[in-house]
Design a protein around this motif. Structure first.
Motif, PDB file in Angstrom:
ATOM      1  N   TRP A  49      33.096  62.800  52.588  1.00  0.00           N
ATOM      2  CA  TRP A  49      33.997  63.922  52.335  1.00  0.00           C
ATOM      3  C   TRP A  49      34.659  63.717  50.971  1.00  0.00           C
ATOM      4  O   TRP A  49      34.792  62.565  50.544  1.00  0.00           O
ATOM      5  CB  TRP A  49      35.073  64.005  53.414  1.00  0.00           C
ATOM      6  CG  TRP A  49      34.562  64.110  54.821  1.00  0.00           C
ATOM      7  CD1 TRP A  49      34.638  63.156  55.785  1.00  0.00           C
ATOM      8  CD2 TRP A  49      33.919  65.232  55.433  1.00  0.00           C
ATOM      9  NE1 TRP A  49      34.088  63.599  56.963  1.00  0.00           N
ATOM     10  CE2 TRP A  49      33.635  64.869  56.771  1.00  0.00           C
ATOM     11  CE3 TRP A  49      33.545  66.494  54.977  1.00  0.00           C
ATOM     12  CZ2 TRP A  49      33.005  65.732  57.662  1.00  0.00           C
ATOM     13  CZ3 TRP A  49      32.918  67.360  55.860  1.00  0.00           C
ATOM     14  CH2 TRP A  49      32.655  66.985  57.187  1.00  0.00           C
ATOM     15  N   PRO A  50      35.119  64.794  50.365  1.00  0.00           N
ATOM     16  CA  PRO A  50      35.744  64.633  49.033  1.00  0.00           C
ATOM     17  C   PRO A  50      37.161  64.072  49.139  1.00  0.00           C
ATOM     18  O   PRO A  50      38.144  64.746  48.855  1.00  0.00           O
ATOM     19  CB  PRO A  50      35.729  66.055  48.458  1.00  0.00           C
ATOM     20  CG  PRO A  50      35.703  66.945  49.661  1.00  0.00           C
ATOM     21  CD  PRO A  50      34.985  66.198  50.745  1.00  0.00           C
ATOM     22  N   SER A  51      37.258  62.844  49.592  1.00  0.00           N
ATOM     23  CA  SER A  51      38.550  62.204  49.768  1.00  0.00           C
ATOM     24  C   SER A  51      38.399  60.742  49.395  1.00  0.00           C
ATOM     25  O   SER A  51      37.570  60.036  49.973  1.00  0.00           O
ATOM     26  CB  SER A  51      38.982  62.358  51.234  1.00  0.00           C
ATOM     27  OG  SER A  51      40.083  61.534  51.510  1.00  0.00           O
ATOM     28  N   ARG A  85      46.915  66.129  47.471  1.00  0.00           N
ATOM     29  CA  ARG A  85      46.074  67.168  48.074  1.00  0.00           C
ATOM     30  C   ARG A  85      45.664  68.155  46.981  1.00  0.00           C
ATOM     31  O   ARG A  85      46.505  68.572  46.175  1.00  0.00           O
ATOM     32  CB  ARG A  85      46.896  67.885  49.156  1.00  0.00           C
ATOM     33  CG  ARG A  85      46.238  69.072  49.816  1.00  0.00           C
ATOM     34  CD  ARG A  85      45.122  68.706  50.747  1.00  0.00           C
ATOM     35  NE  ARG A  85      45.478  67.835  51.864  1.00  0.00           N
ATOM     36  CZ  ARG A  85      45.997  68.246  53.020  1.00  0.00           C
ATOM     37  NH1 ARG A  85      46.239  69.520  53.214  1.00  0.00           N
ATOM     38  NH2 ARG A  85      46.284  67.396  53.978  1.00  0.00           N
ATOM     39  N   LYS A 101      35.513  58.949  51.577  1.00  0.00           N
ATOM     40  CA  LYS A 101      35.668  58.919  53.031  1.00  0.00           C
ATOM     41  C   LYS A 101      34.340  59.265  53.713  1.00  0.00           C
ATOM     42  O   LYS A 101      33.801  60.359  53.513  1.00  0.00           O
ATOM     43  CB  LYS A 101      36.733  59.933  53.418  1.00  0.00           C
ATOM     44  CG  LYS A 101      37.144  59.921  54.873  1.00  0.00           C
ATOM     45  CD  LYS A 101      38.180  61.023  55.100  1.00  0.00           C
ATOM     46  CE  LYS A 101      38.540  61.191  56.563  1.00  0.00           C
ATOM     47  NZ  LYS A 101      39.083  59.970  57.159  1.00  0.00           N
ATOM     48  N   PRO A 102      33.785  58.324  54.522  1.00  0.00           N
ATOM     49  CA  PRO A 102      32.479  58.599  55.122  1.00  0.00           C
ATOM     50  C   PRO A 102      32.557  59.648  56.223  1.00  0.00           C
ATOM     51  O   PRO A 102      33.584  59.766  56.906  1.00  0.00           O
ATOM     52  CB  PRO A 102      32.068  57.238  55.703  1.00  0.00           C
ATOM     53  CG  PRO A 102      33.331  56.491  55.879  1.00  0.00           C
ATOM     54  CD  PRO A 102      34.327  57.024  54.900  1.00  0.00           C
ATOM     55  N   ARG A 103      31.524  60.412  56.382  1.00  0.00           N
ATOM     56  CA  ARG A 103      31.448  61.345  57.512  1.00  0.00           C
ATOM     57  C   ARG A 103      31.120  60.529  58.749  1.00  0.00           C
ATOM     58  O   ARG A 103      30.403  59.523  58.668  1.00  0.00           O
ATOM     59  CB  ARG A 103      30.376  62.390  57.258  1.00  0.00           C
ATOM     60  CG  ARG A 103      30.641  63.148  55.970  1.00  0.00           C
ATOM     61  CD  ARG A 103      29.940  64.480  55.891  1.00  0.00           C
ATOM     62  NE  ARG A 103      30.299  65.106  54.602  1.00  0.00           N
ATOM     63  CZ  ARG A 103      30.064  66.377  54.311  1.00  0.00           C
ATOM     64  NH1 ARG A 103      29.466  67.163  55.168  1.00  0.00           N
ATOM     65  NH2 ARG A 103      30.444  66.867  53.151  1.00  0.00           N
ATOM     66  N   ASP A 104      31.650  60.933  59.906  1.00  0.00           N
ATOM     67  CA  ASP A 104      31.475  60.087  61.086  1.00  0.00           C
ATOM     68  C   ASP A 104      30.209  60.445  61.871  1.00  0.00           C
ATOM     69  O   ASP A 104      30.121  60.185  63.065  1.00  0.00           O
ATOM     70  CB  ASP A 104      32.714  60.130  61.990  1.00  0.00           C
ATOM     71  CG  ASP A 104      33.023  61.535  62.457  1.00  0.00           C
ATOM     72  OD1 ASP A 104      32.271  62.466  62.084  1.00  0.00           O
ATOM     73  OD2 ASP A 104      34.009  61.717  63.186  1.00  0.00           O
ATOM     74  N   ARG A 138      47.353  60.203  49.143  1.00  0.00           N
ATOM     75  CA  ARG A 138      46.456  61.070  48.376  1.00  0.00           C
ATOM     76  C   ARG A 138      47.122  62.387  47.972  1.00  0.00           C
ATOM     77  O   ARG A 138      47.813  63.007  48.779  1.00  0.00           O
ATOM     78  CB  ARG A 138      45.211  61.378  49.202  1.00  0.00           C
ATOM     79  CG  ARG A 138      44.172  60.270  49.175  1.00  0.00           C
ATOM     80  CD  ARG A 138      43.029  60.531  50.121  1.00  0.00           C
ATOM     81  NE  ARG A 138      43.470  60.370  51.506  1.00  0.00           N
ATOM     82  CZ  ARG A 138      43.497  59.201  52.146  1.00  0.00           C
ATOM     83  NH1 ARG A 138      43.094  58.103  51.535  1.00  0.00           N
ATOM     84  NH2 ARG A 138      43.930  59.126  53.380  1.00  0.00           N
ATOM     85  N   GLU A 149      42.503  64.053  47.876  1.00  0.00           N
ATOM     86  CA  GLU A 149      41.634  64.688  48.862  1.00  0.00           C
ATOM     87  C   GLU A 149      41.555  66.174  48.524  1.00  0.00           C
ATOM     88  O   GLU A 149      42.557  66.824  48.233  1.00  0.00           O
ATOM     89  CB  GLU A 149      42.177  64.478  50.285  1.00  0.00           C
ATOM     90  CG  GLU A 149      43.593  64.991  50.502  1.00  0.00           C
ATOM     91  CD  GLU A 149      44.215  64.511  51.806  1.00  0.00           C
ATOM     92  OE1 GLU A 149      43.746  63.485  52.351  1.00  0.00           O
ATOM     93  OE2 GLU A 149      45.178  65.140  52.269  1.00  0.00           O
ATOM     94  N   ILE A 150      40.331  66.682  48.536  1.00  0.00           N
ATOM     95  CA  ILE A 150      40.137  68.086  48.182  1.00  0.00           C
ATOM     96  C   ILE A 150      39.947  68.894  49.457  1.00  0.00           C
ATOM     97  O   ILE A 150      39.095  68.565  50.286  1.00  0.00           O
ATOM     98  CB  ILE A 150      38.904  68.247  47.273  1.00  0.00           C
ATOM     99  CG1 ILE A 150      39.136  67.477  45.961  1.00  0.00           C
ATOM    100  CG2 ILE A 150      38.616  69.721  46.994  1.00  0.00           C
ATOM    101  CD1 ILE A 150      37.922  67.387  45.079  1.00  0.00           C
ATOM    102  N   VAL A 151      40.775  69.902  49.618  1.00  0.00           N
ATOM    103  CA  VAL A 151      40.619  70.818  50.749  1.00  0.00           C
ATOM    104  C   VAL A 151      40.385  72.199  50.156  1.00  0.00           C
ATOM    105  O   VAL A 151      41.284  72.769  49.528  1.00  0.00           O
ATOM    106  CB  VAL A 151      41.861  70.821  51.663  1.00  0.00           C
ATOM    107  CG1 VAL A 151      41.725  71.872  52.752  1.00  0.00           C
ATOM    108  CG2 VAL A 151      42.069  69.447  52.282  1.00  0.00           C
ATOM    109  N   GLU A 158      32.755  74.705  52.370  1.00  0.00           N
ATOM    110  CA  GLU A 158      32.188  73.428  52.802  1.00  0.00           C
ATOM    111  C   GLU A 158      32.620  72.312  51.834  1.00  0.00           C
ATOM    112  O   GLU A 158      32.415  72.423  50.623  1.00  0.00           O
ATOM    113  CB  GLU A 158      30.666  73.575  52.809  1.00  0.00           C
ATOM    114  CG  GLU A 158      29.910  72.386  53.336  1.00  0.00           C
ATOM    115  CD  GLU A 158      30.078  72.224  54.838  1.00  0.00           C
ATOM    116  OE1 GLU A 158      30.383  71.111  55.272  1.00  0.00           O
ATOM    117  OE2 GLU A 158      29.902  73.235  55.567  1.00  0.00           O
ATOM    118  N   PRO A 159      33.213  71.222  52.355  1.00  0.00           N
ATOM    119  CA  PRO A 159      33.587  70.114  51.463  1.00  0.00           C
ATOM    120  C   PRO A 159      32.336  69.508  50.823  1.00  0.00           C
ATOM    121  O   PRO A 159      31.315  69.335  51.500  1.00  0.00           O
ATOM    122  CB  PRO A 159      34.254  69.112  52.403  1.00  0.00           C
ATOM    123  CG  PRO A 159      34.619  69.882  53.628  1.00  0.00           C
ATOM    124  CD  PRO A 159      33.608  70.974  53.754  1.00  0.00           C
TER     125      PRO A 159
END
Lengths: 511, 686
Positions: free
Chosen positions: B53-55, B151, B43-46, B149, B60-62, B73-74
């Motif tokens: 991002w780690p997704s 989590r 997933k790109p950062r905007d 995804r 997806e990693i939170v 911090e991801p």
């Protein structure tokens, strides 16, 4: 105290004031009462019996123990088995200041785990109290979080199940907390957990236990070690008292029947990777109480996390963790879900600090077993010991198996729960034909008490002679009405002649 | 730039086993490796950067630690510096590396499943609460939700535990302070992170994948069901060890090729086991380590299956059986190498093995392990949709392998049967344990003299062929999910197809016999027997189509298996009589109930929710139904057994104060399974 005449009978009076232990043992030499022992006096937190108010129990103790010539009520030995509310609450100095204030107490016997000079004991107790505090903090937090959780799960298939389970578990957690005289109320003033200036934690049961020690100041406190035989000079003749527990070995943490390999660590709550959990919860508690002596740090030390201001603004977290449709996946309190399991461990650990006494009538060899609430680890440890006892000029050796074989009165451990009476190395060794069981217990107090399979086996071994204190579904009055199957008329007649069922107590005489 | 192809892999450094092996001289060199994860755009950062991002597609990693209230911090795995050096170097003290490690292992595990199954995996659906109309007649069709995804929370718990939470569709990993039995095993007080253990990550991921495949397997209806979940998760973690060439070569050299000796490959969760005070790894498929630190091989006992009931211990029987089968296959295959290397004697001289021999043996071990893992995963397509027993699984293994390799030249199937038999596991209803008897019979089977008509079967086959054309080439998992659902539901959907072809026609009796379902007629009769009556969809007892899977697999001899797997499930409420004196249990034939029609309070004290149904395997090439693996919904014996199991009448003891069922409700059955055993020192990761 008269030590000349030989004891040949013990009257065991079990009080019927509710879910809790209170036993008065009177030792007789023929018709003369020569010695008395009071074992515990407590009740489940926030309960009382309408039929048998505790005041009636205290009045009976007073009447029974007041010397014929008048004066203060006097008891030769006071035993406090362990630090749980249902065993020692009525010794609390401020909640029940008048109950025992004027009693003349000869000696106080406590388990070695209460000895402030014993290093192991100090470590164990401070850890157990930390545990109690952690339990209380976690339980309070979980209770407060329940509505939020219910909202997050409301649209899900599992929402109702989780809500129902949460309510029950929160209730059960209060039950376990109640053993410390503690509730999961928000206000710390009410909760019974006190943070001392030195950062140490104290709970209501500790206050009661300290008061018991104070009561023993005059006549002396004996901290009993497993494997020892109580000095004859402090007992009437004809009586031997063996100390079986609390174990002072690695078994203290075994509180469930073991199937796997034994685990060589000291305290159950440390061995299962839960010590980080306790520390984490305590940190929360300290933060809530404005105590910042313990830094609130994660596993990486400080400064590694995202700054709080950035968290809410973070695009990724907005779209994942904080997203409106993803709320059901939040884990705010998941780490506290282990609390109920932790509560079980903690409860077992404290129960295993119970002072376990086997009292032997030397003439007949008959044994009365008072295990407190000892659980499996304690029971198994008895078999790792031997007791030396003087008989005339010779010294004999007793084993746990012999003591169990000769047990004619068994005070059922932990109110008849499944994990406090072991089978092969416990109950099945109680083979004496005269075996009688006494269970201090009230119906519907806790899930799993009484444990049916244990009751069934007890009934068989005792041939029906099981006396329950306050359970309306198993009243001794009803028991005496009809001879149970499996017991001979002679035995039954003998048993009945030795039982007195009163309103306030049930008394059984071992002869 | 345009001409540069997308890289096939994202290379990420990580631990092969866990951090503890990096501190031992013997293993430190092989413990750090590079995971080659299938490349995917994260997933790109905007912010316009090339950062991510780690997704990804699957997870997806939170990284949130609620105990301390800290978010980490991801990780940005697309940082050019990380891309250029295969990610962060393994480090216990860097949370971003933790995220990288979890990502690498979860993705590796997913890849193994997809390769074996021949299709994309989906996570378990999100099931909303039921909405009932007051008249109870027409219930709104449940709108199940696609969960794109999984989590992942690398630092969710402060305890020696990690689990898959089926409610949250999440993996929760814990960390804790080590309390080892002795300082030689590990330093007390060091922090142990479960998210740094390959074995624990692979194990938890497998729980999640299995839940996505067979939703009913988390129901504890038989002593085997939870045990299977545990065992299967262990099996996947174990066999993944063999895909690490350096570790494998090292261990082959250490054991001189004899993998029946103590070795790391057959053990799980080294650091965790020692940190909670054991003397060895948490679990070991081939041996046990006693309190003096001595290892000895496990001896299988045919009574184990009857006596071991705790789910991890029981699962251990299955793990040991599968691993034993693997070892025997490996040993027979490696014999040839040994003979070549020793001039025909097969007896190795003393001293180190020749590195080429080690290489070849390692290759054989890796190949065999990969085969066995694939067989184990593929077998899931041949398992009944609920109430799975080890015996059922053995039949599934044998049948799955029969479909892939008709000619068992390497003796795989015999090895499996022998290993299961040694541990007392047998298949119910099968007269012998001969391989040919364990293979599910090929349809058509004579059923009471009836047969489902050829034409109906062909029609269904054609429908499934269309279904395959519609979804077989869909790359996007959400589209795959949605399209499949549509093909099940609509007026021309599979549900109606089945009804038209089988239920409504004269084939009903044969169909019931085949599938284990029941269609008792009108509404009154249907409800009296505890089935829900569905006006809209079938005008008969309702049933659910659980899964529709395509299985496209290339067999070792180059042909292509082209199957569709469908599961059908029915549910009914069953009540029981329990004789208070004898404790004898019998089904209360007069009071079946429809669970979704009456409130829970009215289900009564002695009830169960009982499910039956089948897994149907269709062959798209021949347009024939190939297998039907059923659990009869009218099976009294199974009902009674489930009731006894749920009530703990099979010797299970519940704790005082707390109800383990309630604890399981909070976060699924994997969170607290060790509640009975914490005191024994038998600790478990779930």
């Amino acid at each position: 105290m008269s030590t000349k005449a030989t004891c040949n009978a013990v009257k065991v009076r079990m009080y019927r004031h509710g879910f809790g232990d209170c036993f008065l043992l009177s030792f007789f030499s023929d018709d003369d009462r020569v010695f008395t022992i009071l074992i515990d006096c407590g009740i489940k937190l926030n309960t009382k019996s309408a039929e048998v108010p505790i005041e009636d129990v205290i009045a009976d103790l007073r009447a029974t123990l007041t010397p014929a010539g008048g004066g203060n009520p006097a008891v030769d030995v006071l035993v406090a088995t362990h630090e749980h509310w249902d065993h020692i609450s009525f010794f609390h100095p401020t909640k029940f200041p008048d109950f025992f204030a004027d009693f003349e107490i000869g000696q106080v016997w406590l388990g070695w785990t209460e000895n402030p000079k014993d290093k192991d004991a100090v470590t164990i107790n401070s850890r157990l109290r930390d545990g109690a505090a952690a339990l209380q903090i976690a339980a309070t937090k979980l209770k407060a979080a329940a509505p939020e959780e219910a909202r997050a799960f409301s649209g899900m298939s599992f929402g109702k199940d989780v809500a129902a389970a949460r309510e029950h578990l929160n209730g059960a957690m209060d039950d376990v907390l109640g053993f410390y005289g503690v509730t999961s109320e928000k206000s710390t003033a009410k909760s019974g957990i006190k943070y001392k200036p030195n950062g140490k934690i104290s709970v209501e049961t500790e206050v009661a236990m300290n008061h018991i020690a104070k009561l023993g100041k005059k006549g002396g406190i004996k901290y009993c070690l497993p494997g020892e035989t109580i000095d004859h000079r402090s007992l009437p003749s004809g009586i031997n008292v063996y100390v079986l527990g609390p174990p002072k070995n690695s078994l203290i943490n075994k509180s469930n029947p073991s199937s796997g390999a034994a685990h060589e660590t000291y305290l159950g709550i440390d061995s299962t990777g839960l010590s980080s959990f306790i520390d984490g919860v305590l940190q929360l508690g300290h933060a809530n109480n404005g105590v910042d002596s313990v830094a609130h740090t994660g596993p990486f030390g400080q400064d590694l996390g995202m700054p709080v201001t950035e968290v809410r603004r973070n695009q990724y977290l907005k779209e994942t963790y904080f997203h409106a449709t993803e709320k059901y996946r939040q884990i705010e309190h998941s780490w506290l879900d282990v609390t109920s399991q932790f509560a079980l461990q903690l409860d077992g650990a404290v129960n295993n600090t119970s002072l376990v006494l086997a009292i032997e009538l030397t003439d007949s060899g008959k044994v009365l077993l008072f295990p407190g609430d000892a659980q499996v680890g304690s029971w198994l440890s008895w078999h790792d010991m031997e007791w030396k006892v003087k008989k005339g000029t010779k010294t004999e050796v007793r084993t746990a198996e012999e003591l169990l074989n000769n047990t004619v009165l068994y005070k059922v451990s932990h109110h008849g729960s499944h994990n406090a009476t072991v089978k092969a190395k416990g109950l099945e060794m109680m083979t004496h034909p005269d075996l009688v069981a006494m269970i201090p217990e009230k119906e519907k107090s806790y899930k799993g008490i009484l444990y049916e399979p244990l009751m069934t086996r007890l009934q068989q071994l005792c041939k029906g002679r099981v006396l329950v204190s306050a359970d309306s579904t198993a009243r001794p009055e009803d028991l005496l009405k009809k001879r149970p199957a499996g017991i001979s008329a002679v035995e039954w007649k003998e048993f009945k002649s030795n039982v007195v069922v009163g309103d306030v107590f049930v008394e059984y005489t071992v002869r | 730039m345009q001409n540069i192809p997308v890289p096939p892999f994202r290379k990420l450094r990580g631990y092969a086993i866990d951090p503890s092996l990096s501190t031992a001289l013997l293993t430190s060199q092989v413990n750090e490796l590079v995971y080659k994860v299938n490349w995917e755009e994260l997933k790109p950062r905007d912010d316009g950067s090339r950062a991510s991002w780690p997704s990804g597609e699957y997870l997806e990693i939170v990284d949130y630690d609620p105990a301390t209230g800290v978010f980490y911090e991801p990780v940005n795995l697309d940082d050019p510096h990380l891309l250029a050096q295969d990610g962060y170097a393994p480090s216990v003290s860097n949370p971003q590396f933790h995220q990288q490690m979890v990502y690498a292992v979860v993705m590796t595990t997913i890849k193994n499943f997809e390769q074996a199954l021949g299709r994309k995996i989906l996570w378990a659906e999100l099931i909303p609460a039921r909405k009932q109309t007051p008249d109870q007649k027409f219930k709104k069709a449940l709108d199940f939700g696609f969960v794109p995804r999984l989590r992942i929370y690398p630092h969710a718990l402060r305890q020696a535990n990690a689990y898959y939470d089926p409610n949250r569709k999440a993996l929760l990993f814990g960390y804790f302070s080590a309390t080892p039995a002795s300082k030689q095993l590990q330093l007390p007080g060091t922090t142990v992170f479960t998210c740094l253990s390959h074995d624990i990550i692979a194990h938890e991921t497998t729980h999640a994948i299995l839940d996505g495949l067979h939703r009913r397997y988390i129901d504890a209806t038989h002593p085997d069901t939870r045990a299977f979940h545990e065992a299967f998760a262990d099996v996947v973690a174990l066999f993944q060890h063999f895909s690490f060439p350096e570790v494998l070569r090292h261990q082959i050299a250490q054991t001189r090729g004899d993998l029946k000796r103590q070795n790391l490959l057959g053990q799980l969760a080294q650091q965790f086991g020692r940190a909670i005070g054991s003397y060895g790894s948490l679990r070991d498929a081939i041996g046990v380590t006693d309190n003096a630190g001595n290892w000895r091989p496990l001896v299988p006992d045919p009574r184990d299956y009857e006596t071991l009931m705790e789910c991890h211990q029981r699962g251990g029987i299955l793990v040991a059986a599968i691993f034993d089968a693997f070892l025997n296959i490996y040993q027979s295959r490696v014999q040839k190498l040994l003979r070549i290397a020793t001039g025909g004697s097969g007896l190795l001289p003393a001293g180190e093995l020749h590195p080429d021999l080690v290489d070849e043996m390692a290759r054989t071990a890796a190949k065999t392990a990969n085969d066995v893992l694939r067989i184990c995963i593929r077998a899931l397509d041949y398992c009944p949709p609920m109430d799975l027993t080890f015996g059922d699984y053995l039949r599934a293994i044998i049948t799955a392998d029969f479909d892939m390799v008709p000619d068992d030249t390497h003796g795989y199937r015999v090895a499996f049967v022998e290993a299961f038999q040694k541990r007392g596991i047998s298949a119910t209803g099968i007269k012998s344990m001969a391989v040919e008897d364990l293979v599910h019979p090929l349809y058509p089977i004579q059923i009471n003299g009836n047969e489902v008509s050829d034409e109906a079967e062909r029609q269904l086959g054609l429908f499934l062929r269309d279904l395959k054309d519609a979804v077989g080439y869909v790359e996007d998992r959400e589209e795959l999910y949605t399209k499949t659902k549509q093909l099940i539901r609509g007026t021309k959907g599979l549900h109606n197809q089945l009804r038209a072809s089988f239920v409504a026609g004269s084939n009903e009796a044969a169909f019931c016999e085949l599938t284990g379902l029941m269609f008792p007629g009108n509404k009154t009769t249907t409800e009296k027997l505890g089935f829900e009556y569905a006006y809209r969809t079938t005008e008969s007892a309702s049933y659910a189509i659980g899964n529709v899977w395509l299985a496209n697999r290339v067999t070792p001899d180059g042909s292509i298996v082209n199957h569709v797997v469908i599961t059908l499930v029915q549910k009914r409420g069953v009540r029981f009589h329990v004789n208070p004196d004898t404790q004898e249990v019998s089904v209360d034939e007069r009071s079946f109930f429809v669970p979704d029609k009456i409130s829970r309070e009215k289900w009564g004290e002695n009830h169960i929710i009982f499910r039956g149904g089948c897994t149907l395997v269709f062959d798209l090439d021949t347009l024939r139904l190939r297998y039907a693996v059923k659990k009869d919904v009218n099976d009294r014996e199974r009902m009674i057994r489930q009731f006894k199991f749920e009530r703990g009448l099979l010797g299970d003891v519940s704790d005082i104060y707390f109800d383990s069922k309630e604890m399981n409700a909070l976060a699924g059955p994997f969170a607290f399974m060790h509640s009975h055993n914490v005191m024994n020192g038998d600790n478990h990761v779930h």
